[in-house]
Design an enzyme around this catalytic site. Structure first.
Site, PDB file in Angstrom:
ATOM      1  N   LYS A 211     -25.845 -52.774 -38.042  1.00 31.28           N
ATOM      2  CA  LYS A 211     -27.097 -51.871 -38.305  1.00 31.28           C
ATOM      3  C   LYS A 211     -26.550 -50.418 -38.799  1.00 31.28           C
ATOM      4  CE  LYS A 211     -28.448 -49.134 -35.162  1.00 31.28           C
ATOM      5  NZ  LYS A 211     -28.036 -47.821 -34.686  1.00 31.28           N
TER       6      LYS A 211
ATOM      7  N   THR B 136     -28.021 -43.988 -33.153  1.00 29.37           N
ATOM      8  CA  THR B 136     -27.546 -43.835 -34.404  1.00 29.37           C
ATOM      9  C   THR B 136     -28.608 -44.311 -35.513  1.00 29.37           C
ATOM     10  OG1 THR B 136     -25.321 -44.134 -33.601  1.00 29.37           O
ATOM     11  CG2 THR B 136     -25.712 -44.647 -35.935  1.00 29.37           C
TER      12      THR B 136
ATOM     13  N   LYS C 270     -22.317 -39.062 -38.088  1.00 32.73           N
ATOM     14  CA  LYS C 270     -21.995 -40.363 -37.428  1.00 32.73           C
ATOM     15  C   LYS C 270     -21.688 -41.313 -38.494  1.00 32.73           C
ATOM     16  CE  LYS C 270     -21.619 -43.466 -34.077  1.00 32.73           C
ATOM     17  NZ  LYS C 270     -22.746 -43.733 -33.224  1.00 32.73           N
TER      18      LYS C 270
END
Length: 292
Positions: A241, A98, A173
């Site tokens: 993150k 990701t 995502k």
């Protein structure tokens, strides 16, 4: 397709299961990870250890990466010892980390200049989805390479969709993580409310997970919260993150996202309490700290 050699970089909580499925299907697997010990189980199954990213890239037809942060992606893809300088023309590079949509587009452009097919293909489903080969795989890139490696994706996931051109997988995502972030606040607060109301949280979960409140997070992570199981299916530090990437992308598009901002703030406070290596369901611990 299974005659092609696959190079796999990153054998963490999810990567080790994903790589194992590929070997079980008959693929020859080259493997590299920063901590060799994390690859020992795969090596016992027959994976071939490579001493560097360059050596892995040179000897692989398909290169799959799933590492921690965008900076890790940059370090393994770029530079004279990176994947793009050492992969063979005609090979496929698939980043399943990701990461940043802009970074995915940069990899695609540089790969194309070298005759290499690049796809961004982040996943959702956590450790359970990886173990069961039931991941959702969100793909960005060109149609022909996507169709060529689709049989490889099928060995790791069940819901596999080409979302658009390069970067589209990462943008999708981000949509996933935005939906999860606010949802995790709701799951945590529901479990905490049940406990404080004197209810059996397990029984409450049986009722609400099949109604309008139902979600993957409620069914899978709610039960872990109730059990006090905070082992990582997906690390808090990695979720933070992801939320930062989503916030940066949303700001570029001038989209208001107060729910995501709040979720990030709460997870950052959990991280400050040494919860970064816990699973995302450990948010319950921070709520209980607030009540102490």
């Amino acid at each position: 397709m299974n005659r092609k050699k696959i190079g796999f970089v990153g054998t963490g909580v999810m990567g080790k299961s994903m790589a194992s499925h590929l070997m079980e299907a008959g693929y020859t697997l080259n493997v590299f990870t920063r901590t060799k010990e994390k690859a020992l189980g795969l090596m016992d199954q027959g994976a071939k250890w490579k001493e560097s990213i360059a050596a892995l890239a040179e000897d692989s037809d398909i290169i799959i990466t799933i590492v921690g942060y965008p900076s890790d992606v940059e370090s393994i893809y770029f530079g004279e010892n990176g994947i793009l300088e050492n992969a063979k023309p005609g090979s496929y590079v698939i980043d399943m980390t990701t990461s940043s949509p802009l970074l995915a587009q940069t990899i695609y452009k540089q790969a194309k200049e070298k005759g290499i097919h690049a796809l961004d293909a982040p996943v959702s489903g956590g450790d359970v989805g990886a173990r069961n080969a039931a991941l959702t795989i969100m793909v960005g890139g060109d149609e022909e390479p996507f169709q060529s490696v689709y049989p490889v994706f099928e060995l790791m996931g069940q819901n596999i969709v080409l979302q658009g051109e390069s970067g589209a997988g990462q943008h999708t995502k981000m949509c996933n993580q935005i939906a999860i972030a606010s949802g995790m606040l709701g799951v945590t607060e529901a479990i905490l409310y049940a406990e404080k109301a004197g209810l059996d949280p397990k029984t409450v979960l049986q009722s609400i997970e099949f109604g309008a409140a139902g979600s993957w997070s409620l069914s899978n992570l709610g039960s872990r919260m109730i059990e006090g199981n905070f082992a990582p299916g997906f690390y808090v530090k990695h979720f933070i993150k992801d939320m930062k990437i989503a916030i940066e992308s949303a700001e570029q598009m001038q989209i208001p996202i107060p729910g995501l901002q709040l979720a990030k703030e709460l997870y950052e406070k959990l991280n400050e309490e040494e919860g970064g290596n816990d699973g995302t369901q450990a948010l319950l611990k921070y709520y209980k700290l607030m009540m102490a």
